[in-house]
Design a protein around this motif. Structure first.
Motif, short mmCIF file in Angstrom:
data_model
loop_
_atom_site.label_atom_id
_atom_site.label_comp_id
_atom_site.label_asym_id
_atom_site.label_seq_id
_atom_site.Cartn_x
_atom_site.Cartn_y
_atom_site.Cartn_z
N UNK A 57 0.84 -1.20 0.00
CA UNK A 57 0.00 0.00 0.00
C UNK A 57 0.88 1.25 0.00
N UNK A 58 1.84 1.33 0.92
CA UNK A 58 2.70 2.51 1.04
C UNK A 58 3.44 2.78 -0.26
N UNK A 59 3.94 1.72 -0.92
CA UNK A 59 4.74 1.89 -2.12
C UNK A 59 3.97 1.63 -3.41
N UNK A 60 2.65 1.53 -3.31
CA UNK A 60 1.77 1.36 -4.48
C UNK A 60 2.24 0.22 -5.38
N UNK A 61 2.42 -0.95 -4.79
CA UNK A 61 2.82 -2.15 -5.52
C UNK A 61 1.58 -3.00 -5.73
N UNK A 62 1.34 -3.35 -6.99
CA UNK A 62 0.14 -4.11 -7.34
C UNK A 62 0.52 -5.39 -8.07
N UNK A 63 -0.41 -6.35 -8.11
CA UNK A 63 -0.17 -7.60 -8.83
C UNK A 63 0.22 -7.29 -10.27
N UNK A 64 1.24 -7.96 -10.76
CA UNK A 64 1.70 -7.77 -12.12
C UNK A 64 2.78 -6.71 -12.28
N UNK A 65 3.02 -5.89 -11.24
CA UNK A 65 4.08 -4.88 -11.31
C UNK A 65 5.44 -5.57 -11.36
N UNK A 66 6.40 -4.90 -11.99
CA UNK A 66 7.75 -5.44 -12.06
C UNK A 66 8.62 -4.72 -11.03
N UNK A 67 9.32 -5.53 -10.22
CA UNK A 67 10.23 -5.01 -9.21
C UNK A 67 11.64 -5.43 -9.59
N UNK A 68 12.59 -4.55 -9.35
CA UNK A 68 13.99 -4.85 -9.62
C UNK A 68 14.66 -5.22 -8.31
N UNK A 69 15.44 -6.28 -8.33
CA UNK A 69 16.19 -6.71 -7.15
C UNK A 69 17.64 -6.30 -7.37
N UNK A 70 18.14 -5.42 -6.53
CA UNK A 70 19.50 -4.92 -6.63
C UNK A 70 20.30 -5.48 -5.46
N UNK A 71 21.59 -5.70 -5.67
CA UNK A 71 22.39 -6.27 -4.59
C UNK A 71 23.76 -5.64 -4.48
N UNK A 72 24.22 -5.57 -3.26
CA UNK A 72 25.56 -5.11 -2.93
C UNK A 72 26.05 -6.05 -1.83
N UNK A 73 27.15 -6.74 -2.07
CA UNK A 73 27.62 -7.75 -1.12
C UNK A 73 27.88 -7.17 0.27
N UNK A 74 28.20 -5.89 0.35
CA UNK A 74 28.48 -5.28 1.65
C UNK A 74 27.23 -4.70 2.31
N UNK A 75 26.27 -4.21 1.50
CA UNK A 75 25.11 -3.51 2.07
C UNK A 75 23.83 -4.32 1.99
N UNK A 76 23.77 -5.36 1.18
CA UNK A 76 22.59 -6.21 1.12
C UNK A 76 21.77 -6.02 -0.14
N UNK A 77 20.51 -6.44 -0.07
CA UNK A 77 19.58 -6.38 -1.20
C UNK A 77 18.68 -5.16 -1.11
N UNK A 78 18.25 -4.70 -2.27
CA UNK A 78 17.28 -3.62 -2.35
C UNK A 78 16.23 -3.99 -3.38
N UNK A 79 15.00 -3.62 -3.15
CA UNK A 79 13.92 -3.87 -4.09
C UNK A 79 13.40 -2.52 -4.54
N UNK A 80 13.40 -2.30 -5.85
CA UNK A 80 12.98 -1.03 -6.42
C UNK A 80 11.90 -1.30 -7.46
N UNK A 81 10.83 -0.53 -7.43
CA UNK A 81 9.79 -0.67 -8.44
C UNK A 81 10.36 -0.17 -9.76
N UNK A 82 10.10 -0.90 -10.83
CA UNK A 82 10.63 -0.54 -12.14
C UNK A 82 10.23 0.88 -12.54
N UNK A 83 8.99 1.28 -12.25
CA UNK A 83 8.54 2.63 -12.64
C UNK A 83 9.35 3.71 -11.94
N UNK A 84 9.78 3.44 -10.69
CA UNK A 84 10.56 4.43 -9.96
C UNK A 84 11.94 4.60 -10.58
N UNK A 85 12.54 3.51 -11.03
CA UNK A 85 13.84 3.61 -11.69
C UNK A 85 13.70 4.34 -13.02
N UNK A 86 12.66 4.04 -13.76
CA UNK A 86 12.42 4.73 -15.04
C UNK A 86 12.22 6.22 -14.80
#
Length: 99
Positions: A57-86
């Motif tokens: 709800x907070x991040x307006x994520x809905x069924x069918x949305x594409x999320x990007x999984x980003x990683x940094x071995x020192x800092x961990x994983x991050x999940x970013x909505x594709x529309x936000x990156x665009x």
């Protein structure tokens, strides 16, 4: 009420968290505004996780949305909505044109 609002602003927390947050229940202190702890999730056998409803709800994520999984071995994983990156990349292009 006005004093509570001023305290929430002073400590940079949501008014609801200032009044209702329970460190005993969550195990963490009151989060700053814009920062969230949605709980933990379990990774299934095939690597699937369920994003908590409040986070969707907070991040307006809905069924069918594409999320990007980003990683940094020192800092961990991050999940970013594709529309936000665009949008971010698009805004960078606009900023560069202004220079």
């Amino acid at each position: 009420m006005e004093s509570c609002i001023k305290l929430a602003n002073l400590y940079n927390v949501k008014l609801d968290d200032l009044v209702n947050h329970s460190e005993e229940e969550t195990g963490i202190g009151v989060p700053p505004k814009g920062k969230f702890f949605f709980g933990s999730v379990v990774v299934g056998e095939r690597g699937k996780i369920v994003i908590p409803k409040e986070a969707r709800i907070v991040f307006n994520i809905n069924a069918g949305d594409k999320l990007l999984i980003l990683g940094d071995e020192e800092r961990g994983l991050g999940i970013v909505h594709q529309r936000d990156l665009i949008n971010f990349v698009g805004n960078m292009g606009l900023a560069m044109k202004d220079e």
